[in-house]
Motif scaffolding. Structure first.
Motif, PDB file in Angstrom:
ATOM      1  N   GLY A  25       0.810  -1.206   0.000  1.00 21.48           N
ATOM      2  CA  GLY A  25       0.000   0.000   0.000  1.00 21.48           C
ATOM      3  C   GLY A  25       0.847   1.260   0.000  1.00 21.48           C
ATOM      4  N   PHE A  26       1.983   1.203   0.658  1.00 22.97           N
ATOM      5  CA  PHE A  26       2.854   2.372   0.695  1.00 22.97           C
ATOM      6  C   PHE A  26       3.632   2.528  -0.603  1.00 22.97           C
ATOM      7  N   LEU A  27       3.961   1.433  -1.244  1.00 19.75           N
ATOM      8  CA  LEU A  27       4.645   1.530  -2.530  1.00 19.75           C
ATOM      9  C   LEU A  27       3.747   2.177  -3.578  1.00 19.75           C
ATOM     10  N   ALA A  28       2.413   2.036  -3.406  1.00 17.22           N
ATOM     11  CA  ALA A  28       1.471   2.647  -4.337  1.00 17.22           C
ATOM     12  C   ALA A  28       1.269   4.132  -4.072  1.00 17.22           C
ATOM     13  N   ARG A  29       1.625   4.600  -2.899  1.00 20.21           N
ATOM     14  CA  ARG A  29       1.324   5.989  -2.542  1.00 20.21           C
ATOM     15  C   ARG A  29       2.041   7.027  -3.400  1.00 20.21           C
ATOM     16  N   PRO A  30       3.331   6.878  -3.734  1.00 23.28           N
ATOM     17  CA  PRO A  30       3.942   7.873  -4.629  1.00 23.28           C
ATOM     18  C   PRO A  30       3.269   7.912  -6.000  1.00 23.28           C
ATOM     19  N   LEU A  31       2.803   6.751  -6.492  1.00 21.20           N
ATOM     20  CA  LEU A  31       2.088   6.732  -7.770  1.00 21.20           C
ATOM     21  C   LEU A  31       0.781   7.511  -7.644  1.00 21.20           C
ATOM     22  N   GLY A  32       0.074   7.276  -6.535  1.00 13.53           N
ATOM     23  CA  GLY A  32      -1.141   8.043  -6.306  1.00 13.53           C
ATOM     24  C   GLY A  32      -0.844   9.520  -6.109  1.00 13.53           C
ATOM     25  N   GLY A  69      -2.408   8.163  -1.486  1.00 13.58           N
ATOM     26  CA  GLY A  69      -1.370   9.026  -2.040  1.00 13.58           C
ATOM     27  C   GLY A  69      -1.847  10.422  -2.373  1.00 13.58           C
ATOM     28  N   GLY A  70      -3.140  10.566  -2.650  1.00 15.57           N
ATOM     29  CA  GLY A  70      -3.664  11.891  -2.951  1.00 15.57           C
ATOM     30  C   GLY A  70      -4.494  12.496  -1.849  1.00 15.57           C
ATOM     31  N   GLU A  71      -4.975  11.667  -0.926  1.00 14.91           N
ATOM     32  CA  GLU A  71      -5.934  12.133   0.080  1.00 14.91           C
ATOM     33  C   GLU A  71      -5.356  13.133   1.068  1.00 14.91           C
ATOM     34  N   LYS A  72      -4.357  12.723   1.811  1.00 19.48           N
ATOM     35  CA  LYS A  72      -3.872  13.589   2.888  1.00 19.48           C
ATOM     36  C   LYS A  72      -3.282  14.877   2.337  1.00 19.48           C
ATOM     37  N   THR A  73      -2.584  14.796   1.190  1.00 17.35           N
ATOM     38  CA  THR A  73      -2.023  15.991   0.577  1.00 17.35           C
ATOM     39  C   THR A  73      -3.129  16.946   0.160  1.00 17.35           C
ATOM     40  N   GLY A  74      -4.195  16.396  -0.441  1.00 14.90           N
ATOM     41  CA  GLY A  74      -5.288  17.246  -0.869  1.00 14.90           C
ATOM     42  C   GLY A  74      -5.961  17.950   0.292  1.00 14.90           C
ATOM     43  N   ALA A  75      -6.190  17.230   1.394  1.00 13.74           N
ATOM     44  CA  ALA A  75      -6.814  17.831   2.568  1.00 13.74           C
ATOM     45  C   ALA A  75      -5.915  18.904   3.175  1.00 13.74           C
ATOM     46  N   PHE A 107       4.840  17.116 -11.784  1.00 16.36           N
ATOM     47  CA  PHE A 107       5.829  16.343 -11.024  1.00 16.36           C
ATOM     48  C   PHE A 107       7.248  16.660 -11.497  1.00 16.36           C
ATOM     49  N   VAL A 108       7.473  16.645 -12.811  1.00 17.18           N
ATOM     50  CA  VAL A 108       8.796  16.950 -13.360  1.00 17.18           C
ATOM     51  C   VAL A 108       9.139  18.417 -13.118  1.00 17.18           C
ATOM     52  N   GLU A 109       8.152  19.287 -13.275  1.00 20.24           N
ATOM     53  CA  GLU A 109       8.394  20.711 -13.037  1.00 20.24           C
ATOM     54  C   GLU A 109       8.825  20.956 -11.592  1.00 20.24           C
ATOM     55  N   ARG A 146       2.295  22.855  -6.126  1.00 25.66           N
ATOM     56  CA  ARG A 146       2.277  22.484  -4.701  1.00 25.66           C
ATOM     57  C   ARG A 146       1.726  21.080  -4.460  1.00 25.66           C
ATOM     58  N   PHE A 147       0.589  20.749  -5.091  1.00 30.08           N
ATOM     59  CA  PHE A 147      -0.037  19.449  -4.866  1.00 30.08           C
ATOM     60  C   PHE A 147       0.882  18.328  -5.330  1.00 30.08           C
ATOM     61  N   SER A 148       1.431  18.452  -6.522  1.00 28.36           N
ATOM     62  CA  SER A 148       2.315  17.408  -7.060  1.00 28.36           C
ATOM     63  C   SER A 148       3.585  17.285  -6.237  1.00 28.36           C
ATOM     64  N   ALA A 149       4.185  18.422  -5.893  1.00 27.18           N
ATOM     65  CA  ALA A 149       5.450  18.405  -5.166  1.00 27.18           C
ATOM     66  C   ALA A 149       5.302  17.752  -3.799  1.00 27.18           C
ATOM     67  N   VAL A 150       4.336  18.222  -3.010  1.00 28.37           N
ATOM     68  CA  VAL A 150       4.144  17.669  -1.671  1.00 28.37           C
ATOM     69  C   VAL A 150       3.635  16.232  -1.756  1.00 28.37           C
ATOM     70  N   GLY A 151       2.709  15.982  -2.689  1.00 26.44           N
ATOM     71  CA  GLY A 151       2.133  14.644  -2.814  1.00 26.44           C
ATOM     72  C   GLY A 151       3.160  13.588  -3.147  1.00 26.44           C
ATOM     73  N   VAL A 152       4.052  13.890  -4.079  1.00 28.80           N
ATOM     74  CA  VAL A 152       5.053  12.905  -4.479  1.00 28.80           C
ATOM     75  C   VAL A 152       6.160  12.789  -3.434  1.00 28.80           C
ATOM     76  N   ALA A 153       6.750  13.913  -3.050  1.00 30.96           N
ATOM     77  CA  ALA A 153       7.893  13.870  -2.136  1.00 30.96           C
ATOM     78  C   ALA A 153       7.506  13.302  -0.775  1.00 30.96           C
TER      79      ALA A 153
END
Length: 468
Positions: free
Chosen positions: A76-83, A143-149, A252-254, A387-394
């Motif tokens: 589940g955690f390995l899927a989080r960066p993808l999400g 992967g997207g939930e907590k960052t979005g909130a 993400f790349v940006e 912001r969403f992509s940067a925090v969500g991925v990292a």
């Protein structure tokens, strides 16, 4: 680690006076949705230690079976960066609200499906395979939930309250943990071991369906943040472009191109909080089982610590608004560093009060300090467009490396050191040192609000380089 880039924008050039008044319904929607998501996500961790090792990996040695169960937990955690990457792109180009609704629905469906999943005895090897697939879906949604909130609260918050309000989704994670461990404590207390393993463990998973429906209704009332709208971020028409080109043009790349130093900071800064939560709050359940002790006192203690965090996390978030993000985060890391060895000594004693004290210090104070101070810290490192992509991925990459693998690694270390916690304590000490060192070398991001204008004037960001 240095890079040159334009400073992050605070509401796309808007002054604090142009910010809308904070609406409490935003906090309610963000916190309740996160509560539901983390109730779902935390259920799996407890079930991995108590149920899945027996029903889905039944032919293995008990501790080896627990290791295999925590292996699916780690998926589940390995899927989080993808999400984080997928939903981060959606959040940065299509809006924050849409992501919050989608992730909640996806998590709820996967969790309810786990509650209906046949066991190994019923369908053989298909059972652990299906369990792993559903855990992957859970991780993708998380992967997207907590960052979005976090971001929807951050972008609605007055600058002087950013630390406090950005920490509120962590209340949802604490409440979700409280509900999930409480549900398992209730079922194990009311039912015999046979009844619990037969059907009782499924009840908390199936209850997720009702919580999800209510959460979707609450989040439907959300509006897009003014900061996102002011930034003029538009969805890119990428349908006709090659996949490689779409990847190069992704947020993400940006983010990695413009903010490489900040991305590394976010990956490393949460190490102690991530590892601490899963060592003290998840692996510890398997640890007491391995010692032949009942898990009831520990589960009760985890619930107590989660209840305390409902108050301590926002308190530390508010403290970070006054003294800065760095000192609060470093202080939490040092608490976890010093408490790692005494934690296991206290729970080895078998006294409920000692177990509860150990959990209060580690989860209710140490982890809570980091959890309260870092959400705003992370969001302040990046501008609105990425912001969403940067925090969500990292943040999710950091969670995988230092949190998601922690129960699996800790169980392996327990086996390697012949059931001694020396290796586990050393791992926790390393993660605490990584957080303290990273944050000490990072800039302070807390905005400086002029006293005469506290809440209505321009703000400037503290981005001090650390003293050398």
């Amino acid at each position: 680690m240095s890079s040159e880039h334009s400073p992050p924008t605070d509401a796309a050039g808007a002054t604090a006076a142009e910010r809308p008044v904070f609406q409490p319904k935003v906090a309610v929607a963000a916190v309740f949705g996160t509560t539901v998501e983390w109730y779902d996500f935390a259920l799996y961790g407890t079930a991995a230690a108590l149920v899945f090792n027996k029903l889905y990996f039944p032919d293995a040695d008990p501790l080896v079976g627990t290791t295999l169960a925590f292996g699916t937990f780690a998926i589940g955690f390995l899927a989080r960066p993808l999400g984080g990457a997928y939903f981060g792109e959606k959040g940065d180009t299509e809006g924050r609200k849409k992501v919050l609704v989608t992730t909640l629905l996806l998590m709820g469906v996967a969790t309810a499906a786990i509650g209906l999943l046949p066991t190994y005895a019923q369908i053989g090897v298909a059972a652990p395979i299906a369990l792993t697939a559903l855990r992957f879906v859970q991780g993708f949604a998380a992967g997207g939930e907590k960052t979005g909130a976090l971001i929807i609260l951050f972008e609605n918050a007055p600058p002087k309250w950013r630390g406090l309000l950005s920490s509120l989704p962590a209340i949802g994670t604490g409440t979700g943990t409280l509900l999930s461990t409480g549900a398992f404590a209730l079922m194990t207390g009311l039912l015999s071991d046979e009844a619990f393993l037969s059907w009782g463990w499924r009840v908390p998973f199936l209850a997720s369906a009702f919580l999800t429906l209510f959460g979707l209704w609450v989040r439907a009332s959300l509006e897009e943040t003014a900061e996102f709208q002011k930034a003029g971020v538009l969805k890119r028409d990428t349908a006709a472009r090659p996949l490689r080109q779409r990847f190069r043009e992704s947020r993400f790349v940006e983010a990695w191109t413009r903010y490489p130093r900040e991305m590394i900071i976010v990956i490393c800064a949460g190490a102690a909080e991530n590892a601490g939560y899963y060592i003290f709050g998840t692996f510890s359940v398997a640890y007491v089982e391995d010692r032949g002790q009942p898990a009831t006192a520990l589960l009760t203690g985890i619930s107590i610590a989660a209840a305390v965090k409902l108050f301590s996390v926002p308190a530390f978030g508010a403290l970070s608004d006054r003294v800065g993000r760095r000192p609060v985060s470093i202080g939490g890391a040092l608490v976890l560093l010093l408490a790692a060895w005494p934690f296991f000594e206290l729970i080895d004693g078998g006294q409920p009060w000692a177990t509860w004290l150990a959990l209060l210090v580690t989860l209710g104070v140490g982890q809570a300090a980091i959890l309260g101070s870092q959400p705003a810290f992370f969001a302040e490192l990046f501008d609105t467009k990425v912001r969403f992509s940067a925090v969500g991925v990292a943040n999710n990459v950091g969670t995988v490396l230092t949190g998601g693998l922690a129960p699996l690694l800790a169980t392996g270390l327990l086996l390697w050191f012949d059931h001694s916690v020396v290796g586990v304590v050393a791992f926790m000490a390393l993660m605490s040192a990584l957080t303290a060192g990273t944050v000490a070398l990072a800039p302070e991001t807390r905005p400086v609000v002029p006293p005469a204008e506290s809440g209505s004037g321009e703000t400037t960001a503290r981005r001090h380089e650390p003293a050398t």
